[in-house]
Design an enzyme around this catalytic site. Structure first.
Site, PDB file in Angstrom:
ATOM      1  N   GLY A  54       0.843  -1.197   0.000  1.00 23.28           N
ATOM      2  CA  GLY A  54       0.000   0.000   0.000  1.00 23.28           C
ATOM      3  C   GLY A  54       0.869   1.234   0.000  1.00 23.28           C
ATOM      4  CB  CYS A  81       5.516  -4.137   0.043  1.00 20.55           C
ATOM      5  SG  CYS A  81       6.372  -2.590  -0.204  1.00 20.55           S
ATOM      6  CE1 TYR A  82       1.399   0.901   5.618  1.00 20.11           C
ATOM      7  CE2 TYR A  82      -0.362  -0.719   5.323  1.00 20.11           C
ATOM      8  CZ  TYR A  82       0.141   0.410   5.948  1.00 20.11           C
ATOM      9  OH  TYR A  82      -0.604   1.043   6.911  1.00 20.11           O
ATOM     10  CG  HIS A 168       5.728  -5.655  -4.730  1.00 24.40           C
ATOM     11  ND1 HIS A 168       4.461  -5.467  -4.213  1.00 24.40           N
ATOM     12  CD2 HIS A 168       6.440  -4.575  -4.365  1.00 24.40           C
ATOM     13  CE1 HIS A 168       4.411  -4.324  -3.572  1.00 24.40           C
ATOM     14  NE2 HIS A 168       5.597  -3.753  -3.646  1.00 24.40           N
ATOM     15  CD  GLU A 170       2.701  -8.313  -5.525  1.00 23.31           C
ATOM     16  OE1 GLU A 170       3.492  -9.056  -4.915  1.00 23.31           O
ATOM     17  OE2 GLU A 170       2.492  -7.138  -5.164  1.00 23.31           O
ATOM     18  N   GLY A 224     -21.049  -4.997 -25.378  1.00 17.68           N
ATOM     19  CA  GLY A 224     -19.615  -5.250 -25.254  1.00 17.68           C
ATOM     20  C   GLY A 224     -19.367  -6.443 -24.330  1.00 17.68           C
ATOM     21  CG  ASP A 226     -15.813  -5.323 -19.920  1.00 19.73           C
ATOM     22  OD1 ASP A 226     -15.307  -6.343 -20.414  1.00 19.73           O
ATOM     23  OD2 ASP A 226     -15.218  -4.240 -19.836  1.00 19.73           O
ATOM     24  CE  LYS A 371     -12.234  -6.526 -22.442  1.00 22.27           C
ATOM     25  NZ  LYS A 371     -13.145  -5.405 -22.183  1.00 22.27           N
TER      26      LYS A 371
END
Ligand code: XMP
Length: 515
Positions: A54, A81-82, A168, A170, A224, A226, A371
């Site tokens: 964060g 991290c944070y 990180h 990730e 669309g 989404d 997506k």
């Protein structure tokens, strides 16, 4: 239910990436606000907790803190991290401002492998982004890896199953980051790697049912990817409690309204209400040539029309929710909402505003997904390829593809030309290989000859681009034969156009759309 990992969100841009990596490892992940009570996580049966990074500093007053009890309920906890600094700070260690901000790549030297670094090399290139660092470990912790600037780059307390890392794992730039996460999930939290998109659907359906109860939901369907996937998922959860609203703004492509109705109403049995407002939009756009003005008029008229439909629907039934197909990338770009602590990057038209005015609660079942995950979800829900892999189409529709003031007759020319391009792209197996392929109407008259007659008609430009994310794009190298076919067909079949040109500009400096 599949084994679940809770990701507590402290506002990192990477929170969703953490959740996604966990799903890639076939373990269900759910993102919770950092304020979530430990007892809630316990009740939901999570197998482990990840504290995200964060932008705050644990040294600042009022910086976000989790419920202290998460350290007392027996879950394994991984702080990133944070999250690592929080864990150290809250458990009696010390965090201080580092003289060196560590940003970018660094080398992690692993001094003790344990479960977390099991089967990994002794050195890894990892990605860092932090200003503070731990200066004293809490009791019971030991350092198991260092970087040049951090003697406590990774820490552990194996008796409690608490782990912290300054880097990180990730992000794609961290070597073996995914293996580190896998070790945490499998070796430490003992998760079974059994999660799949179909179990995600089951889980989402339950969540939607719990949230909605016996109330009703309105969803703005654009056709669309989404909004279509959101509609299909919500419909699977609550059936006829969902009403979809499709606004025909007069700027749609050929047969688009009919296609949307056919697919969603007839095939999926959705309740689709079509607001046919083409004349209203076109009358407001009359004589307007400035692209930004056009966008504003179209956007504001859309809100007005949608608001009107919603008001009428609300009078007819117990509608409490507005569903949106908001995806994770939309969320990170507009994070100032919901008290999310991440720093504001950019506000986004999809999020916020509308539902407040309409006094509806938001229902956003795709909020945690990227997506490609949404496409996979759509496929799993039985949506056809043409929807799941549809090219992007701008909200203002053909309004920004007819240059200058919009005339109904020019829209018709554009629609026909665009449909031909679409047909040829599909036939030649190119449609799904490019980012976008569309036509633009140029109100420029040029001379031609057809049969024995001189013509004096408009120009159609073809724009076909390749892109990864629309931030940059290059014109697609389409075979000449295909281009010749498109051009011949447009000129022969569409009256009102006697010349076709090809746009060979890249973005930047040009944009994908012409307006
Ligand atoms: P540009 O023209 O900026 O387009 O290179 C980048 C991508 O965004 C789409 N686009 C829009 N989408 N509302 C939308 O929903 C808009 O006003 C809009 N303008 C551009 C465009 O089609 C391309 O994919």
């Amino acid at each position: 239910m599949a084994d679940t990992i809770a990701v507590l969100d402290f506002g990192s841009q990477y929170t969703q990436v953490i959740a996604r990596r966990v799903r890639e490892l076939r373990v269900l992940s759910r993102i919770y606000p950092y304020t979530t009570k430990a007892s809630t996580l316990k009740a939901e049966g999570v197998k482990g907790v990840i504290l995200s990074g964060g932008p705050a500093s644990v040294l600042s007053k009022g910086s976000p803190r989790p419920d202290k009890k998460i350290f007392h309920l027996g879950f394994p906890v991984l702080g990133i991290c944070y999250g690592e600094q929080l864990m150290a700070h809250m458990l009696g260690g010390k965090v201080s401002k580092s003289s060196h901000r560590e940003f970018g790549h660094g080398t992690l030297r692993i001094t003790k492998k344990g479960k977390l670094f099991s089967s990994l090399p002794n050195r890894l290139r990892v990605w860092n982004s932090h200003g503070d660092r731990i200066s004293k470990l809490p009791t019971g912790f030991e350092a198991i890896a260092t970087t040049e600037n951090s003697p406590y780059a990774t820490i552990q307390n194996t008796s409690k199953d608490f782990y912290g890392m300054q880097f990180h794992p990730e992000v794609a730039h961290s070597e073996e980051g995914i293996s580190v996460l896998r070790n945490f999930l499998v070796k430490i939290c003992c998760c079974k790697q059994e999660w799949s998109m179909s179990s995600y659907i089951k889980h989402s359906i339950q969540t939607i049912r719990d949230q909605v109860g016996d109330k009703r939901v309105i969803l703005g369907l654009s056709g669309g990817v989404d909004s279509s996937v959101a509609a299909a998922l919500i419909h699977k959860a609550i059936g006829s409690q969902l009403t979809c609203v499709f606004v025909d703004n007069g700027l749609l492509r050929l047969n688009e309204r009919e296609n949307v109705k056919r697919l969603y109403q007839d095939h999926f049995d959705l309740d689709v209400r079509v607001a046919q407002k083409g004349s209203l939009f076109l009358s407001r756009l009359k004589g307007v040539s400035d692209p930004e003005k056009k966008r504003k008029i179209i956007g504001n008229t859309f809100i007005e029309v949608f608001d009107d439909v919603v008001t009428r629907l609300k009078k007819s039934g117990d509608y409490n929710f507005l569903a949106q197909g908001t995806l994770y990338p939309d969320v990170i770009e507009s994070v100032a909402i919901d008290g999310n602590p991440a720093a504001l990057i950019k506000s986004h038209h999809n999020v916020g505003g509308l539902p407040k005015k309409m006094q509806l609660s938001l229902l956003e079942p795709l909020r945690e997904l990227f997506k490609d995950e949404v496409r996979e979800l759509g496929k799993e829900l039985g949506l056809p390829k043409e929807v799941v892999w549809r090219q992007p189409f701008p909200g203002p529709g053909l309004g920004v593809r007819v240059m200058g003031p919009i005339q109904k007759k020019d829209l018709e020319v554009l629609r026909k030309a665009d449909a031909i391009l679409h047909e040829v792209m599909i036939e030649s197996d190119l449609y799904y290989t490019v980012w976008q392929s569309f036509c633009v109407f140029l109100p420029v008259k040029t001379v031609g000859v057809m049969g024995d007659e001189r013509t004096y008609e408009n120009v159609i430009a073809i724009r076909i681009v390749e892109s990864i994310d629309a931030m940059t794009a290059d014109w697609a190298r389409i075979p000449y034969e295909v281009l010749r076919n498109v051009s011949n067909r447009i000129i022969n079949e569409v009256s009102g156009c006697n010349r076709v040109v090809l746009d060979i500009s890249s973005k930047p400096p040009s944009t994908i759309e012409w307006e």
